[in-house]
Design an enzyme around this catalytic site. Structure first.
Site, PDB file in Angstrom:
ATOM      1  N   PHE A 538       0.873  -1.178   0.000  1.00 33.52           N
ATOM      2  CA  PHE A 538       0.000   0.000   0.000  1.00 33.52           C
ATOM      3  C   PHE A 538       0.908   1.224   0.000  1.00 33.52           C
ATOM      4  CE2 PHE A 538      -2.635  -3.355   1.697  1.00 33.52           C
ATOM      5  CZ  PHE A 538      -3.887  -3.108   1.143  1.00 33.52           C
ATOM      6  N   PHE A 543       2.773   1.051   3.883  1.00 29.77           N
ATOM      7  CA  PHE A 543       2.976  -0.233   4.554  1.00 29.77           C
ATOM      8  C   PHE A 543       2.640  -1.361   3.589  1.00 29.77           C
ATOM      9  CE2 PHE A 543      -1.599   0.125   5.273  1.00 29.77           C
ATOM     10  CZ  PHE A 543      -2.027  -1.185   5.139  1.00 29.77           C
ATOM     11  N   GLU A 545       1.064  -5.370   3.491  1.00 26.64           N
ATOM     12  CA  GLU A 545       0.349  -6.415   4.228  1.00 26.64           C
ATOM     13  C   GLU A 545       0.941  -7.771   3.824  1.00 26.64           C
ATOM     14  OE1 GLU A 545      -3.631  -7.014   2.898  1.00 26.64           O
ATOM     15  OE2 GLU A 545      -4.075  -8.483   4.472  1.00 26.64           O
ATOM     16  N   ILE A 546       1.329  -8.540   4.812  1.00 23.26           N
ATOM     17  CA  ILE A 546       1.772  -9.907   4.514  1.00 23.26           C
ATOM     18  C   ILE A 546       0.523 -10.789   4.578  1.00 23.26           C
ATOM     19  CG2 ILE A 546       3.133 -11.857   5.349  1.00 23.26           C
ATOM     20  CD1 ILE A 546       5.269  -9.830   6.080  1.00 23.26           C
ATOM     21  N   VAL A 547       0.249 -11.434   3.471  1.00 20.50           N
ATOM     22  CA  VAL A 547      -1.027 -12.129   3.355  1.00 20.50           C
ATOM     23  C   VAL A 547      -0.866 -13.615   3.695  1.00 20.50           C
ATOM     24  CG1 VAL A 547      -2.948 -12.615   1.799  1.00 20.50           C
ATOM     25  CG2 VAL A 547      -1.719 -10.455   1.607  1.00 20.50           C
ATOM     26  N   CYS A 549       2.277 -16.794   4.288  1.00 25.01           N
ATOM     27  CA  CYS A 549       3.700 -17.083   4.402  1.00 25.01           C
ATOM     28  C   CYS A 549       3.818 -18.572   4.738  1.00 25.01           C
ATOM     29  CB  CYS A 549       4.283 -16.227   5.523  1.00 25.01           C
ATOM     30  SG  CYS A 549       5.887 -16.768   6.089  1.00 25.01           S
ATOM     31  N   LEU A 581       2.570  -5.269   8.047  1.00 25.33           N
ATOM     32  CA  LEU A 581       1.469  -5.614   8.942  1.00 25.33           C
ATOM     33  C   LEU A 581       0.969  -6.990   8.541  1.00 25.33           C
ATOM     34  CD1 LEU A 581      -0.735  -2.375   9.106  1.00 25.33           C
ATOM     35  CD2 LEU A 581       0.868  -3.203  10.828  1.00 25.33           C
ATOM     36  N   ILE A 612      -6.548  -3.775   5.043  1.00 23.81           N
ATOM     37  CA  ILE A 612      -5.979  -5.122   5.081  1.00 23.81           C
ATOM     38  C   ILE A 612      -7.027  -6.133   5.531  1.00 23.81           C
ATOM     39  CG2 ILE A 612      -3.675  -4.206   5.512  1.00 23.81           C
ATOM     40  CD1 ILE A 612      -3.853  -5.278   8.330  1.00 23.81           C
ATOM     41  N   TYR A 615      -8.709 -11.291  10.032  1.00 30.96           N
ATOM     42  CA  TYR A 615      -9.144 -12.675  10.234  1.00 30.96           C
ATOM     43  C   TYR A 615      -9.609 -12.849  11.669  1.00 30.96           C
ATOM     44  CZ  TYR A 615      -6.602 -13.330   5.907  1.00 30.96           C
ATOM     45  OH  TYR A 615      -6.165 -13.219   4.618  1.00 30.96           O
TER      46      TYR A 615
HETATM   47  N1  COA Z   1       5.705 -21.098  16.142  1.00 32.99           N
HETATM   48  C1  COA Z   1       6.822 -20.733  16.785  1.00 32.99           C
HETATM   49  N2  COA Z   1       8.038 -20.718  16.209  1.00 32.99           N
HETATM   50  C2  COA Z   1       8.115 -21.117  14.931  1.00 32.99           C
HETATM   51  C3  COA Z   1       7.000 -21.524  14.200  1.00 32.99           C
HETATM   52  C4  COA Z   1       5.743 -21.510  14.860  1.00 32.99           C
HETATM   53  N3  COA Z   1       4.636 -21.859  14.256  1.00 32.99           N
HETATM   54  N4  COA Z   1       7.422 -21.881  12.969  1.00 32.99           N
HETATM   55  C5  COA Z   1       8.750 -21.678  12.937  1.00 32.99           C
HETATM   56  N5  COA Z   1       9.143 -21.239  14.122  1.00 32.99           N
HETATM   57  C6  COA Z   1      10.465 -20.885  14.530  1.00 32.99           C
HETATM   58  C7  COA Z   1      11.533 -21.864  14.190  1.00 32.99           C
HETATM   59  O1  COA Z   1      11.659 -22.837  15.192  1.00 32.99           O
HETATM   60  C8  COA Z   1      12.735 -20.981  14.129  1.00 32.99           C
HETATM   61  O2  COA Z   1      13.151 -20.633  15.425  1.00 32.99           O
HETATM   62  P1  COA Z   1      14.705 -20.626  15.867  1.00 32.99           P
HETATM   63  O3  COA Z   1      15.373 -19.683  14.899  1.00 32.99           O
HETATM   64  O4  COA Z   1      14.699 -20.117  17.243  1.00 32.99           O
HETATM   65  O5  COA Z   1      15.149 -22.020  15.711  1.00 32.99           O
HETATM   66  C9  COA Z   1      12.180 -19.733  13.500  1.00 32.99           C
HETATM   67  O6  COA Z   1      10.795 -19.727  13.797  1.00 32.99           O
HETATM   68  C10 COA Z   1      12.341 -19.669  12.027  1.00 32.99           C
HETATM   69  O7  COA Z   1      12.565 -20.916  11.478  1.00 32.99           O
HETATM   70  P2  COA Z   1      12.828 -21.120   9.952  1.00 32.99           P
HETATM   71  O8  COA Z   1      13.450 -22.438   9.721  1.00 32.99           O
HETATM   72  O9  COA Z   1      13.541 -19.948   9.432  1.00 32.99           O
HETATM   73  O10 COA Z   1      11.352 -21.098   9.369  1.00 32.99           O
HETATM   74  P3  COA Z   1      10.615 -22.190   8.502  1.00 32.99           P
HETATM   75  O11 COA Z   1      11.385 -22.421   7.249  1.00 32.99           O
HETATM   76  O12 COA Z   1      10.294 -23.336   9.310  1.00 32.99           O
HETATM   77  O13 COA Z   1       9.297 -21.396   8.118  1.00 32.99           O
HETATM   78  C11 COA Z   1       7.023 -21.014   8.648  1.00 32.99           C
HETATM   79  C12 COA Z   1       8.450 -20.899   9.102  1.00 32.99           C
HETATM   80  C13 COA Z   1       6.110 -20.398   9.698  1.00 32.99           C
HETATM   81  C14 COA Z   1       6.835 -20.244   7.339  1.00 32.99           C
HETATM   82  C15 COA Z   1       6.715 -22.512   8.440  1.00 32.99           C
HETATM   83  O14 COA Z   1       6.870 -23.131   9.664  1.00 32.99           O
HETATM   84  C16 COA Z   1       5.341 -22.780   7.907  1.00 32.99           C
HETATM   85  O15 COA Z   1       5.133 -22.836   6.709  1.00 32.99           O
HETATM   86  N6  COA Z   1       4.338 -22.973   8.772  1.00 32.99           N
HETATM   87  C17 COA Z   1       2.989 -23.278   8.344  1.00 32.99           C
HETATM   88  C18 COA Z   1       2.284 -22.070   7.756  1.00 32.99           C
HETATM   89  C19 COA Z   1       2.167 -20.935   8.735  1.00 32.99           C
HETATM   90  O16 COA Z   1       1.806 -21.100   9.863  1.00 32.99           O
HETATM   91  N7  COA Z   1       2.475 -19.704   8.250  1.00 32.99           N
HETATM   92  C20 COA Z   1       2.473 -18.516   9.022  1.00 32.99           C
HETATM   93  C21 COA Z   1       1.255 -17.712   8.919  1.00 32.99           C
HETATM   94  S1  COA Z   1       0.737 -17.322   7.322  1.00 32.99           S
END
Ligand code: COA
Length: 809
Positions: A538, A543, A545-547, A549, A581, A612, A615
């Site tokens: 935006f 800012f 918006e992360i939709v 990930c 955000l 944004i 949810y």
């Molecule tokens: N809760 C708490 N910590 C989390 C986490 C969660 N759900 N997912 C990852 N972490 C932590 C990891 O343990 C790591 O911590 P550390 O650095 O202290 O070891 C850190 O976050 C990042 O880890 P990283 O390996 O860089 O991330 P990743 O490749 O595992 O990707 C996500 C992280 C969230 C994208 C992945 O776990 C995922 O796809 N999750 C399912 C989808 C989701 O929930 N998305 C987020 C909202 S849209």
């Protein structure tokens, strides 16, 4: 303005010599510096007239002030009033070059000229001079009316001529009234928008490169302020007819507020760039661009050749980028509340009244004062601008942009080093020396000595894989001409999101991923997308918006999520967007926290509410980016910084090779001593930053006086004090002062306490400690002197504690 109707004058220059008439007169050239100087000289000359002559000059422009006299202006008796030319400007004709005196009688009312200036009998000199200045302006405007060939322009000159004449008659100040309105005519001004432009487009650059852009912006602003706008008819004769009325209105405004006031200072002058905005710039840009480049090519400004080449090689690209923003319907640089600071530090905006003479333009044979821009050798081609394709219609298209951490490293390293080195108490030389000592990364402190270790930083493995070309990061988006590859990646990332976010409806994910306003940072491994972040920018609200990930399940917890986010941060910093955000569900909060997000939102609520996606049950989290941090290299930089600190400590240790005798007071029951009393500690440059120092600050000379006096008194009365009561006499111990460079004794200490020289405990303790240290340095341990020193030291610290001058922590 429609009532303006210029009439021809055949009477030459009214009132005398306004300008040098020997050269061909071009009205538009009146604003040139040489002509402005002549006008100033003329004004000065008139202001230096004796008062009578001044009144004579004003009188011929004034109406008769005799009671009941209806004469509305001086009619010169020496000129035949009855012109054969009905279109002649009779008023001008009356104001001839023929000399008049205050005694001359007006041809119309038969009253002497002195009656026409009766109202100025008691007028102050300033007011007389103001009227005279207006008269010189009127004289110049008459020439403009006579010589101008363009009808529209002529009309404006005539309107202003009449306005000033009226003001002289009424001794009032000129105010332009009517449909023109008053400045500023558009917001944001061109000046503001150009400032926004360089911040928006180049704000992420290191300071030196940003400076280049800033200087180009100033050049542009300068040139635009000097620009003579094309007359409306001439413009439409070139085929530019679409916005004729609008352009004519702006052209008239420009003449009245910008051009004419340059040489008629009775009118308030405004800089073109301050009062006009997008509309005017758009209508003049193509011609302006050509003229600016031609001016530099023809060396109009006498810029030295090497600098000229530099300007000519950078300016076209700069102008094209500006033109793109001028035409783009959604460009944020035209937002009235655009507010952004460049990545490194605030820089002054390219103010309209900045004179280029002290920046770019040197007169022939005036070397030297060229701006910093041109001492930089880095080519502008190295600028780190995001590779966003633009369609002919001006619409932005985010195609695939390969991101590399090396890019951002290069872009920022100089900014970091420049600013960092200028701060702190360690010189640049020492830092460089220490950095050169660090040759083996494996020796560095901190996590990640190897990426396989359990101590390694989370993103190290991903960083290394990227360096080896095993993974790639691309920003992709759906658009009309998106390639097959991009569409394939979008489908793959949509599948990753759908699998990792099972609670999100699949078609909802597809809709957003393929929505043209959304972009996705895709992580590609071996040709397949294994993770990504879908986001929507935006720009107006500053800012993003992360939709969505996600990283595919068998690739999680390998650092990809962290590295993805770091790339996203760098991508945004390049575009001067510093806020993220997102609505995070309960499972995602932990991940976002680790990426620097918090529940404290820095973006104004009104900026995002309604924009944004909200949810149910999710938590809004925000992350403010620091443009000085190269995020993809951050953990490496921290590691290097730790190593630098370690090396600095080692270096300092080598410098202080003196071995101190050590503390013995603890054997004798002393439990706590001030840190500053540890032998040698002050020599290392140690500074207290803890509770002690805060207490010291509140110490005052007066509050210390009584306890210090008591402590010294009790020491002097101690049975072991005898070696320290007086300074050591050189006659008795000839080599003493060769060894002891900072002597101290109880008599001196006492005198200093009594003359209130101690404003902190630390100073007092340091001096007292010298007595004991010096003694033990000069004398052998088995000597009585040595033993007395230790006894007195213990006694001293006990006394300090008794008086509450040692913290009982
Ligand atoms: N809760 C708490 N910590 C989390 C986490 C969660 N759900 N997912 C990852 N972490 C932590 C990891 O343990 C790591 O911590 P550390 O650095 O202290 O070891 C850190 O976050 C990042 O880890 P990283 O390996 O860089 O991330 P990743 O490749 O595992 O990707 C996500 C992280 C969230 C994208 C992945 O776990 C995922 O796809 N999750 C399912 C989808 C989701 O929930 N998305 C987020 C909202 S849209």
């Amino acid at each position: 303005m429609s009532e303006i109707s210029p009439r021809k004058s055949t009477s030459g220059i009214p009132g005398g010599k306004a300008m040098d008439n020997s050269k061909p007169f071009i009205p538009s050239e009146l604003a040139r510096p040489a002509n402005l100087q002549k006008i100033q000289q003329r004004k000065l000359q008139v202001k230096n007239y004796p008062r009578t002559k001044k009144l004579e000059k004003i009188g011929v422009y004034s109406s008769c002030k005799d009671e009941n006299c209806k004469c509305n202006g001086w009619k010169n008796p020496n000129i035949n009033n009855m012109s054969s030319n009905p279109g002649e400007d009779r008023q001008n004709q009356q104001i001839s070059t023929a000399p008049v005196t205050l005694q001359d009688v007006c041809h119309a009312c038969n009253h002497p000229l002195s009656n026409h200036v009766k109202h100025l009998d008691t007028a102050k000199e300033d007011e007389i001079n103001r009227l005279l200045s207006m008269i010189v302006d009127v004289e110049n405007l008459v020439i403009c009316v006579q010589k101008e060939e363009d009808t529209d322009t002529k009309q404006v000159y005539f309107y202003l001529y009449r306005l000033l004449r009226k003001c002289i008659l009424q001794t009032s100040r000129p105010v332009i009234e009517g449909p023109l309105g008053s400045p500023p005519f558009s917001q944001p001004s061109i000046n503001k928008a150009v400032t926004n432009f360089i911040i928006y487009k180049f704000g992420h650059l290191p300071q030196k490169e940003f400076q280049i852009m800033h200087e180009l912006a100033k050049t542009f602003i300068y040139c635009l302020n000097q620009e003579t706008l094309e007359a409306p008819t001439a413009r439409s004769a070139r085929g530019q007819t679409d916005d004729f009325n609008e352009y004519k209105m702006n052209y008239t405004r420009w003449l009245c507020y910008c051009r004419v006031p340059k040489f008629c200072e009775s009118l308030v002058h405004h800089a073109t760039v301050d009062v006009f905005g997008r509309l005017l710039l758009k209508s003049i840009f193509p011609l302006l661009r050509r003229r600016i480049l031609d001016d530099f090519r023809s060396d109009k400004f006498h810029v030295p050749p090497d600098k000229r080449t530099l300007i000519l090689s950078h300016f076209p690209k700069f102008l094209s980028m500006l033109e793109e923003e001028l035409n783009a319907s959604n460009s944020p640089i035209w937002d009235v509340d655009f507010s952004q600071m460049p990545a490194h530090m605030p820089l002054p905006s390219p103010r309209s009244n900045d004179s280029l003479s002290d920046m770019f333009i040197t007169s022939p044979g005036t070397p030297g004062s060229f701006p910093s821009l041109f001492s930089i050798t880095s080519p502008i081609g190295s600028l780190q601008t995001p590779n966003i394709a633009v369609t002919p219609g001006g619409k932005r298209r985010a195609d695939s942009i390969i991101l590399s951490s090396e890019d951002s490293k290069r872009a920022r390293s100089s900014a970091l080093s420049d600013t960092e080195h200028s701060q702190g108490d360690i010189s640049l030389e020492v830092i460089n020396e220490v950095v050169n000592m660090i040759t083996d990364p494996a020796q560095m402190l901190g996590p990640e000595t190897t990426h396989l270790s359990s101590q390694s930083a989370r993103d190290e493995a991903a960083r290394q894989e990227e360096r080896q070309g095993l993974i790639e990061f691309h920003v992709v988006a759906n658009c009309a001409d998106a390639s097959r590859q991009i569409l394939t990646w979008l489908v793959e990332i949509q599948n990753v999101f759908a699998r990792q976010l099972p609670r999100m409806p699949r078609d909802y994910i597809a809709r957003l991923v393929f929505d043209t306003r959304h972009r996705t940072l895709a992580l590609v491994k071996e040709g397949r997308v294994i993770g990504g972040i879908c986001f929507r920018m935006f720009p107006t609200q500053r800012f993003t918006e992360i939709v969505f990930c996600a990283v595919t399940s068998n690739e999680q917890v390998k650092g990809y999520g962290t590295h993805l986010m770091n790339h996203l941060k760098e991508y945004h910093i390049k575009q001067s967007m510093y806020h993220f955000l997102t609505y995070a569900d309960e499972y995602a909060i932990g991940y976002f926290k680790k990426q620097g997000f918090s529940k404290e939102i820095k973006v104004q609520r009104s900026g995002y509410v309604g924009y944004i996606k909200d949810y149910e049950g999710a938590t809004l989290m925000g992350c403010e980016l620091n443009p000085r941090i190269p995020y993809t290299e951050f953990s490496n930089i921290i590691r290097k910084q730790k190593e630098i600190v370690k090396k600095l400590i080692e270096k300092k240790q080598q410098q202080i090779s003196q071995v101190m005798p050590g503390l013995t007071c603890f054997k004798d029951g002393v439990r706590l001593i001030p840190i500053e009393s540890i032998p040698g500690i002050m020599n290392t440059g140690w500074k207290s930053n803890n509770e002690n120092s805060r207490k010291e600050i509140v110490d005052s000379v007066d509050s210390l006086f009584t306890p210090l006096k008591a402590i010294v008194q009790s020491m002097r009365s101690h049975s072991s004090a005898w070696p320290f009561l007086e300074p050591v006499k050189k006659s008795e111990v000839p080599n003493y002062y060769d060894i002891i460079k900072s002597p101290m004794d109880l008599k001196t200490l006492n005198e200093q306490v009594r003359s209130k020289q101690y404003s902190s405990r630390a100073q007092f303790v340091t001096d007292a400690q010298k007595i004991f240290d010096n003694c033990r340095t000069f004398n052998p341990p088995e000597s009585d002197y040595f033993k007395c020193a230790t006894t007195m030291e213990n006694f001293f610290y006990n006394k300090l504690r008794d008086h509450g001058l040692v913290d009982s922590r």
